[in-house]
Design an enzyme around this catalytic site. Structure first.
Site, mmCIF file in Angstrom:
data_model
loop_
_atom_site.group_PDB
_atom_site.id
_atom_site.type_symbol
_atom_site.label_atom_id
_atom_site.label_comp_id
_atom_site.label_asym_id
_atom_site.label_seq_id
_atom_site.Cartn_x
_atom_site.Cartn_y
_atom_site.Cartn_z
ATOM 1 N N ALA A 4 0.873 -1.188 0.000
ATOM 2 C CA ALA A 4 0.000 0.000 0.000
ATOM 3 C C ALA A 4 0.909 1.237 0.000
ATOM 4 O O ALA A 4 0.833 2.104 0.853
ATOM 5 C CB ALA A 4 -0.974 0.010 1.172
ATOM 6 N N HIS A 61 7.190 5.653 1.417
ATOM 7 C CA HIS A 61 7.937 4.457 1.011
ATOM 8 C C HIS A 61 8.873 4.782 -0.159
ATOM 9 O O HIS A 61 10.034 4.357 -0.186
ATOM 10 C CB HIS A 61 6.979 3.362 0.542
ATOM 11 C CG HIS A 61 6.043 2.838 1.600
ATOM 12 N ND1 HIS A 61 4.691 3.017 1.552
ATOM 13 C CD2 HIS A 61 6.277 2.115 2.722
ATOM 14 C CE1 HIS A 61 4.116 2.425 2.588
ATOM 15 N NE2 HIS A 61 5.053 1.870 3.329
ATOM 16 N N ARG A 89 -2.274 3.380 6.407
ATOM 17 C CA ARG A 89 -3.561 3.352 7.114
ATOM 18 C C ARG A 89 -4.397 4.615 6.861
ATOM 19 O O ARG A 89 -5.592 4.604 7.126
ATOM 20 C CB ARG A 89 -3.337 3.173 8.620
ATOM 21 C CG ARG A 89 -2.854 1.779 8.989
ATOM 22 C CD ARG A 89 -2.750 1.619 10.497
ATOM 23 N NE ARG A 89 -2.411 0.242 10.871
ATOM 24 C CZ ARG A 89 -1.173 -0.228 10.962
ATOM 25 N NH1 ARG A 89 -0.148 0.560 10.683
ATOM 26 N NH2 ARG A 89 -0.957 -1.492 11.313
#
Ligand code: AMP
Length: 291
Positions: free
Chosen positions: A33, A38, A188
């Site tokens: 995700a 990242h 999230r």
């Protein structure tokens, strides 16, 4: 497009080939995700290594809440598209049985480092993190591995793991990437309803407020004032707000610490648990890295 590998053997072969041609491997472990946070790690890895491996594995043993594991976003097609646009050579996307073919027996002891904050509220979490990271290191055998300061305590745990086991990998911390309103990027965040998303930057604002207060109050007073601010906001359910030594992660009673002082927070916004942190007193120069 990076090469997608599902088995340990495939990845190990790719890395061995790269090493054979003189390339160093930079490794970025993730749970997928993917977002710009990242990708900043991947870019950093590509700046410092000729060969880049990203792993995507939603590690079941680091979840202490079954709903959180079930609801964790899984977006491999989109992840591969994002990784095609950055310098990434291999994506390791193992199944659960590939990572855990038999009973898991490893037990790590991080002492006081894992007894506070996330460790207190998520029993077993850091052992699960350490098990998977150690196994991933064994498979990928990287020269350097990249971790976000967003997960400040996790970074401290990984550094501790590497130094205690004398693993031949250099841990490279990377700064937290935020949305323009200050919210730390997180997989999230996609689970927040629009009305919750609009409130989410409050967490970062409380950290900034703590930094501002640090010149006026003691750590205990700052902690109490910030807890009060949380308690007045019904959208949030605070788990902890801690002011800690940036190396030991133990709470402090003064802001005078050579490794710096960090404020760390975990709070529920609706069903979604968010964490963030901010260095509120910088390390004294020459005092080694903060985490
Ligand atoms: P995760 O997929 O959440 O396990 O995160 C994988 C890696 O990305 C970890 O080292 C995280 O600390 C890092 N990371 C996650 N979010 C961010 C962010 N907003 N900024 C920088 N690094 C991040």
């Amino acid at each position: 497009m990076p090469r997608l590998c599902h088995t340990r053997d495939e990845v190990a072969r790719e890395v061995a080939l790269a090493r054979g041609s003189g390339k160093q491997t930079g490794f970025v472990p993730t749970m997928g995700a993917l977002h710009q946070g990242h990708l900043s790690l991947v870019r950093q890895a590509a700046c410092e290594n000729e060969f880049v491996v990203v792993s995507i594995f939603v590690n079941p043993i680091q979840f202490n809440n079954a709903d959180d594991l079930r609801n964790y976003p899984r977006t491999i097609t989109h992840d591969m598209a994002l990784l095609s646009a950055v310098p990434c050579d291999v994506v390791f996307y193992p199944s659960e049985s590939e990572m855990y073919p038999s009973a898991i027996e490893e037990k790590y002891d991080f002492g006081t480092l894992s007894e506070v904050m996330e460790g207190r509220f998520r029993p077993g979490h850091f052992n699960g993190v350490a098990v998977v990271v150690k196994r991933l290191f064994d498979i990928v055998n990287p020269r350097r591995a990249y971790f976000g300061e967003k997960d400040f305590q996790q970074l401290a745990i990984i550094k501790n793991l590497v130094s205690r086991l004398e693993l031949p990998v250099e841990i490279r911390p990377c700064p937290t990437v935020r949305e323009s309103d200050g919210l730390a990027m997180s997989s999230r965040n996609t689970r927040l309803h629009p009305s919750e998303r609009a409130q989410a930057p409050f967490i970062y604002h409380t950290l900034k407020e703590a930094a501002r207060m640090a010149s006026m109050y003691s750590p205990a007073d700052v902690k109490r004032k910030i807890e009060d601010i949380f308690n007045q906001n019904p959208a949030f359910k605070l788990e902890y707000f801690e002011i800690a030594d940036a190396r030991t992660l133990q709470s402090v009673d003064s802001f005078d610490h050579p490794d710096g002082v960090v404020a760390c927070v975990a709070a529920f916004l609706g069903q979604v648990r968010l964490i963030d942190n901010l260095m509120i007193c910088p390390p004294v120069s020459g005092a080694g890295h903060s985490a």
